[in-house]
Scaffold this motif. Sequence first.
Motif, mmCIF file in Angstrom:
data_model
loop_
_atom_site.group_PDB
_atom_site.id
_atom_site.type_symbol
_atom_site.label_atom_id
_atom_site.label_comp_id
_atom_site.label_asym_id
_atom_site.label_seq_id
_atom_site.Cartn_x
_atom_site.Cartn_y
_atom_site.Cartn_z
ATOM 1 N N PHE A 198 76.867 25.525 100.906
ATOM 2 C CA PHE A 198 77.058 24.807 99.653
ATOM 3 C C PHE A 198 75.702 24.551 99.015
ATOM 4 O O PHE A 198 74.852 23.873 99.606
ATOM 5 C CB PHE A 198 77.765 23.467 99.905
ATOM 6 C CG PHE A 198 79.113 23.608 100.562
ATOM 7 C CD1 PHE A 198 80.215 23.970 99.808
ATOM 8 C CD2 PHE A 198 79.254 23.411 101.921
ATOM 9 C CE1 PHE A 198 81.469 24.116 100.416
ATOM 10 C CE2 PHE A 198 80.489 23.540 102.533
ATOM 11 C CZ PHE A 198 81.605 23.895 101.785
ATOM 12 N N GLY A 238 91.230 25.236 100.910
ATOM 13 C CA GLY A 238 90.710 25.352 99.552
ATOM 14 C C GLY A 238 90.317 24.032 98.908
ATOM 15 O O GLY A 238 89.210 23.900 98.376
ATOM 16 N N PRO A 239 91.208 23.023 98.912
ATOM 17 C CA PRO A 239 90.845 21.755 98.268
ATOM 18 C C PRO A 239 89.629 21.077 98.907
ATOM 19 O O PRO A 239 88.773 20.538 98.204
ATOM 20 C CB PRO A 239 92.102 20.899 98.440
ATOM 21 C CG PRO A 239 93.222 21.881 98.577
ATOM 22 C CD PRO A 239 92.625 23.044 99.332
ATOM 23 N N GLU A 240 89.542 21.105 100.236
ATOM 24 C CA GLU A 240 88.403 20.492 100.921
ATOM 25 C C GLU A 240 87.104 21.244 100.610
ATOM 26 O O GLU A 240 86.054 20.630 100.389
ATOM 27 C CB GLU A 240 88.643 20.451 102.435
ATOM 28 C CG GLU A 240 89.715 19.479 102.882
ATOM 29 C CD GLU A 240 91.139 19.981 102.614
ATOM 30 O OE1 GLU A 240 92.052 19.146 102.556
ATOM 31 O OE2 GLU A 240 91.334 21.216 102.461
ATOM 32 N N ARG A 241 87.196 22.563 100.564
ATOM 33 C CA ARG A 241 86.008 23.360 100.221
ATOM 34 C C ARG A 241 85.543 23.041 98.809
ATOM 35 O O ARG A 241 84.340 22.900 98.557
ATOM 36 C CB ARG A 241 86.324 24.845 100.332
ATOM 37 C CG ARG A 241 86.605 25.307 101.743
ATOM 38 C CD ARG A 241 86.904 26.787 101.769
ATOM 39 N NE ARG A 241 87.422 27.191 103.062
ATOM 40 C CZ ARG A 241 87.535 28.446 103.468
ATOM 41 N NH1 ARG A 241 87.167 29.436 102.664
ATOM 42 N NH2 ARG A 241 88.010 28.725 104.656
ATOM 43 N N ALA A 242 86.493 22.922 97.887
ATOM 44 C CA ALA A 242 86.135 22.615 96.498
ATOM 45 C C ALA A 242 85.509 21.227 96.402
ATOM 46 O O ALA A 242 84.537 21.029 95.651
ATOM 47 C CB ALA A 242 87.371 22.710 95.607
ATOM 48 N N GLU A 243 86.044 20.257 97.153
ATOM 49 C CA GLU A 243 85.475 18.913 97.130
ATOM 50 C C GLU A 243 84.058 18.908 97.688
ATOM 51 O O GLU A 243 83.169 18.243 97.137
ATOM 52 C CB GLU A 243 86.345 17.958 97.939
ATOM 53 C CG GLU A 243 87.618 17.531 97.227
ATOM 54 C CD GLU A 243 88.307 16.414 97.982
ATOM 55 O OE1 GLU A 243 87.851 15.254 97.854
ATOM 56 O OE2 GLU A 243 89.283 16.690 98.695
ATOM 57 N N ALA A 288 81.958 21.454 97.737
ATOM 58 C CA ALA A 288 81.092 22.147 96.783
ATOM 59 C C ALA A 288 80.702 21.213 95.640
ATOM 60 O O ALA A 288 79.526 21.145 95.245
ATOM 61 C CB ALA A 288 81.781 23.395 96.254
ATOM 62 N N ALA A 289 81.672 20.470 95.099
ATOM 63 C CA ALA A 289 81.395 19.561 93.987
ATOM 64 C C ALA A 289 80.516 18.402 94.439
ATOM 65 O O ALA A 289 79.584 17.991 93.719
ATOM 66 C CB ALA A 289 82.709 19.037 93.407
#
Length: 196
Positions: A192, A76-81, A83-84
């Motif tokens: 992304f 989750g954290p890597e995916r969010a990073e 995406a941002a």
Amino acid sequence: MESAGNTDVEGTDEGPDGADEGWPVAVGTTALSVPVPEADAVVRGWRARYDTAARHGGTAHLTVLFPFLHRDLIRGPERAELAALFARQPPFTLTFDRCGAFPGVLYLVPEPAAPLRALTAAVTGRWPSHPPYGGLFGDLEPHLTVANSGEARTHRHIEARLKALLPVTARVSTVELVVHEPPGRWQPWLTFPLGG
């Protein structure tokens, strides 16, 4: 229009089972890439025959970063990073109007190259322990591989045929995270969008 990429190269004995000296890739290896369907329509036949990535499920693309984190490390954290990070990069348009070559490799030259370099720089800035191609090739030019096997005369023939099919223009609005899955195939995993 029939793609010239489906035309056999006369006088060669190379085929789909010819030299396959691609990068050794383990299951779970990931890569970030920009899909280019507009170019795929032009080079698909040649890539199927002469590009080792195409033999393992890869479509026409521009590599942003390979290899990237192992699949098991992308949570989750890597995916969010990711995406941002990509949301901060604007969409852009590329033109392919000529071929280039590395030793043993024929490719289409994407222009301008700066937006692609910006994507790679953004990812490696965040994950500096993952330089492009493991750091083996230095500052490699952005490229869309058409052939990385076959003889030099085969590459010359393909390049001559491609001249009649170029330019190709492509709008880039996404980056894909692809993963190497059994039985040795590249599969799209996450997409992304650029520009939020």
